[in-house]
Write a protein that holds these residues in place. Structure first.
Motif, mmCIF file in Angstrom:
data_model
loop_
_atom_site.group_PDB
_atom_site.id
_atom_site.type_symbol
_atom_site.label_atom_id
_atom_site.label_comp_id
_atom_site.label_asym_id
_atom_site.label_seq_id
_atom_site.Cartn_x
_atom_site.Cartn_y
_atom_site.Cartn_z
ATOM 1 N N TYR A 225 0.850 -1.185 0.000
ATOM 2 C CA TYR A 225 0.000 0.000 0.000
ATOM 3 C C TYR A 225 0.886 1.234 0.000
ATOM 4 O O TYR A 225 1.957 1.236 0.597
ATOM 5 N N GLN A 226 0.396 2.281 -0.656
ATOM 6 C CA GLN A 226 1.140 3.525 -0.756
ATOM 7 C C GLN A 226 0.151 4.684 -0.683
ATOM 8 O O GLN A 226 -0.828 4.711 -1.435
ATOM 9 N N HIS A 227 0.388 5.609 0.233
ATOM 10 C CA HIS A 227 -0.481 6.785 0.343
ATOM 11 C C HIS A 227 -0.208 7.705 -0.842
ATOM 12 O O HIS A 227 0.936 7.958 -1.189
ATOM 13 N N VAL A 228 -1.267 8.174 -1.460
ATOM 14 C CA VAL A 228 -1.146 9.135 -2.557
ATOM 15 C C VAL A 228 -2.097 10.284 -2.280
ATOM 16 O O VAL A 228 -3.197 10.079 -1.763
ATOM 17 N N LYS A 229 -1.673 11.487 -2.605
ATOM 18 C CA LYS A 229 -2.507 12.657 -2.350
ATOM 19 C C LYS A 229 -3.732 12.676 -3.247
ATOM 20 O O LYS A 229 -4.803 13.070 -2.842
ATOM 21 N N ASN A 230 -3.555 12.253 -4.487
ATOM 22 C CA ASN A 230 -4.653 12.300 -5.436
ATOM 23 C C ASN A 230 -4.609 11.034 -6.287
ATOM 24 O O ASN A 230 -3.965 11.002 -7.330
ATOM 25 N N ALA A 231 -5.293 10.016 -5.835
ATOM 26 C CA ALA A 231 -5.249 8.725 -6.532
ATOM 27 C C ALA A 231 -5.824 8.812 -7.937
ATOM 28 O O ALA A 231 -5.392 8.095 -8.830
ATOM 29 N N ALA A 232 -6.794 9.703 -8.147
ATOM 30 C CA ALA A 232 -7.355 9.847 -9.491
ATOM 31 C C ALA A 232 -6.268 10.270 -10.467
ATOM 32 O O ALA A 232 -6.262 9.866 -11.625
ATOM 33 N N ARG A 233 -5.330 11.087 -9.997
ATOM 34 C CA ARG A 233 -4.210 11.511 -10.831
ATOM 35 C C ARG A 233 -3.338 10.307 -11.212
ATOM 36 O O ARG A 233 -2.727 10.275 -12.258
ATOM 37 N N CYS A 234 -3.300 9.298 -10.347
ATOM 38 C CA CYS A 234 -2.534 8.087 -10.631
ATOM 39 C C CYS A 234 -3.094 7.337 -11.834
ATOM 40 O O CYS A 234 -2.406 6.542 -12.445
ATOM 41 N N ASP A 235 -4.361 7.577 -12.150
ATOM 42 C CA ASP A 235 -4.966 6.921 -13.298
ATOM 43 C C ASP A 235 -4.472 7.512 -14.612
ATOM 44 O O ASP A 235 -4.680 6.930 -15.671
ATOM 45 N N ASP A 236 -3.834 8.671 -14.543
ATOM 46 C CA ASP A 236 -3.411 9.378 -15.748
ATOM 47 C C ASP A 236 -1.936 9.216 -16.079
ATOM 48 O O ASP A 236 -1.470 9.775 -17.061
ATOM 49 N N HIS A 237 -1.201 8.511 -15.241
ATOM 50 C CA HIS A 237 0.214 8.325 -15.559
ATOM 51 C C HIS A 237 0.632 6.884 -15.266
ATOM 52 O O HIS A 237 -0.105 6.124 -14.669
ATOM 53 N N PHE A 238 1.820 6.566 -15.697
ATOM 54 C CA PHE A 238 2.342 5.213 -15.550
ATOM 55 C C PHE A 238 3.170 5.113 -14.281
ATOM 56 O O PHE A 238 3.499 6.113 -13.646
ATOM 57 N N HIS A 239 3.516 3.888 -13.946
ATOM 58 C CA HIS A 239 4.321 3.630 -12.767
ATOM 59 C C HIS A 239 5.471 2.700 -13.131
ATOM 60 O O HIS A 239 5.359 1.894 -14.047
ATOM 61 N N MET A 240 6.552 2.861 -12.399
ATOM 62 C CA MET A 240 7.702 1.975 -12.530
ATOM 63 C C MET A 240 7.915 1.326 -11.167
ATOM 64 O O MET A 240 7.760 1.986 -10.142
ATOM 65 N N MET A 241 8.271 0.050 -11.163
ATOM 66 C CA MET A 241 8.520 -0.649 -9.915
ATOM 67 C C MET A 241 9.925 -1.230 -9.929
ATOM 68 O O MET A 241 10.330 -1.870 -10.903
ATOM 69 N N CYS A 242 10.654 -0.981 -8.856
ATOM 70 C CA CYS A 242 11.988 -1.550 -8.731
ATOM 71 C C CYS A 242 11.864 -3.012 -8.321
ATOM 72 O O CYS A 242 11.226 -3.334 -7.317
ATOM 73 N N SER A 243 12.473 -3.889 -9.095
ATOM 74 C CA SER A 243 12.395 -5.316 -8.802
ATOM 75 C C SER A 243 13.254 -5.694 -7.604
ATOM 76 O O SER A 243 13.105 -6.772 -7.049
ATOM 77 N N ARG A 244 14.120 -4.800 -7.175
ATOM 78 C CA ARG A 244 14.990 -5.098 -6.023
ATOM 79 C C ARG A 244 14.357 -4.626 -4.718
ATOM 80 O O ARG A 244 14.181 -5.400 -3.799
ATOM 81 N N CYS A 245 13.994 -3.344 -4.628
ATOM 82 C CA CYS A 245 13.460 -2.812 -3.365
ATOM 83 C C CYS A 245 11.935 -2.753 -3.355
ATOM 84 O O CYS A 245 11.331 -2.561 -2.304
ATOM 85 N N GLY A 246 11.291 -2.906 -4.516
ATOM 86 C CA GLY A 246 9.841 -2.900 -4.589
ATOM 87 C C GLY A 246 9.219 -1.516 -4.623
ATOM 88 O O GLY A 246 8.005 -1.380 -4.634
ATOM 89 N N ASN A 247 10.040 -0.460 -4.640
ATOM 90 C CA ASN A 247 9.511 0.901 -4.634
ATOM 91 C C ASN A 247 8.708 1.160 -5.905
ATOM 92 O O ASN A 247 9.073 0.721 -6.988
ATOM 93 N N LEU A 248 7.591 1.865 -5.749
ATOM 94 C CA LEU A 248 6.736 2.225 -6.865
ATOM 95 C C LEU A 248 6.940 3.703 -7.166
ATOM 96 O O LEU A 248 6.779 4.542 -6.293
ATOM 97 N N LEU A 249 7.338 4.002 -8.390
ATOM 98 C CA LEU A 249 7.629 5.375 -8.795
ATOM 99 C C LEU A 249 6.592 5.840 -9.807
ATOM 100 O O LEU A 249 6.149 5.070 -10.653
ATOM 101 N N HIS A 250 6.230 7.105 -9.721
ATOM 102 C CA HIS A 250 5.243 7.692 -10.623
ATOM 103 C C HIS A 250 5.963 8.325 -11.812
ATOM 104 O O HIS A 250 6.976 8.993 -11.641
ATOM 105 N N VAL A 251 5.422 8.097 -13.014
ATOM 106 C CA VAL A 251 6.059 8.580 -14.233
ATOM 107 C C VAL A 251 5.116 9.542 -14.962
ATOM 108 O O VAL A 251 4.136 9.117 -15.563
ATOM 109 N N ASP A 252 5.410 10.825 -14.854
ATOM 110 C CA ASP A 252 4.697 11.845 -15.631
ATOM 111 C C ASP A 252 5.650 12.280 -16.733
ATOM 112 O O ASP A 252 6.496 13.139 -16.530
ATOM 113 N N CYS A 253 5.524 11.661 -17.879
ATOM 114 C CA CYS A 253 6.500 11.873 -18.940
ATOM 115 C C CYS A 253 5.789 11.897 -20.289
ATOM 116 O O CYS A 253 4.985 11.000 -20.585
#
Length: 154
Positions: free
Chosen positions: A72-100
């Motif tokens: 689980y990850q707290h996000v300020k605006n989850a609806a905004r998460c629907d508009d961009h992609f995510h990258m996940m590190c296979s080593r640490c599991g961190n989820l990064l937001h990609v606005d590109c």
């Protein structure tokens, strides 16, 4: 103090915990452990139920790590998460937001050239984050003979 007040306080403390660690990811057990370390008496089922509710409401993003662990990850605006992609590190599991813009171009290309509509809510690019690469994690994962030319260690 009634039981309802206690639960409300627990929920406030849990939400405070998540907001203080915005964009960090946690399993239910990690949240319980860290909150109990801070002296908060909170049970696993309370944390699970509240995280699930927050995920339904859109203030928490729920996802599966590459190891298949629910996080689980707290996000300020989850609806905004629907508009961009995510990258996940296979080593640490961190989820990064990609606005590109490039990702938007790729999405458009897939639709125009291949008739395929890519869903950013369901698309997670998996790789190794900058921090894990700088920690030398890839060399450890691929063995001591890992070198710059290794296609896994770009």
């Amino acid at each position: 103090m009634t039981r309802g007040e206690y639960s409300t306080r627990q929920k406030r403390e849990l939400l405070k915990f998540l907001k203080e660690r915005s964009l960090q990811h946690f399993t239910v057990d990690e949240v319980v452990f860290e909150m109990q370390e801070k002296g908060e008496k909170i049970g696993r089922s309370t944390v699970y139920r509240y995280l699930e509710l927050l995920a339904e409401q859109g203030s928490v993003r729920k996802y599966q790590s590459v190891q298949g662990i629910t996080q689980y990850q707290h996000v300020k605006n989850a609806a905004r998460c629907d508009d961009h992609f995510h990258m996940m590190c296979s080593r640490c599991g961190n989820l990064l937001h990609v606005d590109c813009g490039l990702m938007g171009m790729m999405t458009e290309h897939l639709m125009t050239e291949h008739g395929f509509r890519l869903d950013p809510r369901e698309t997670i690019l998996v790789g190794v984050c900058e921090k894990c690469r700088s920690d030398g994690g890839e060399a450890v994962e691929h063995g001591a003979d890992c070198h710059e030319g290794c296609h896994h260690c770009l």
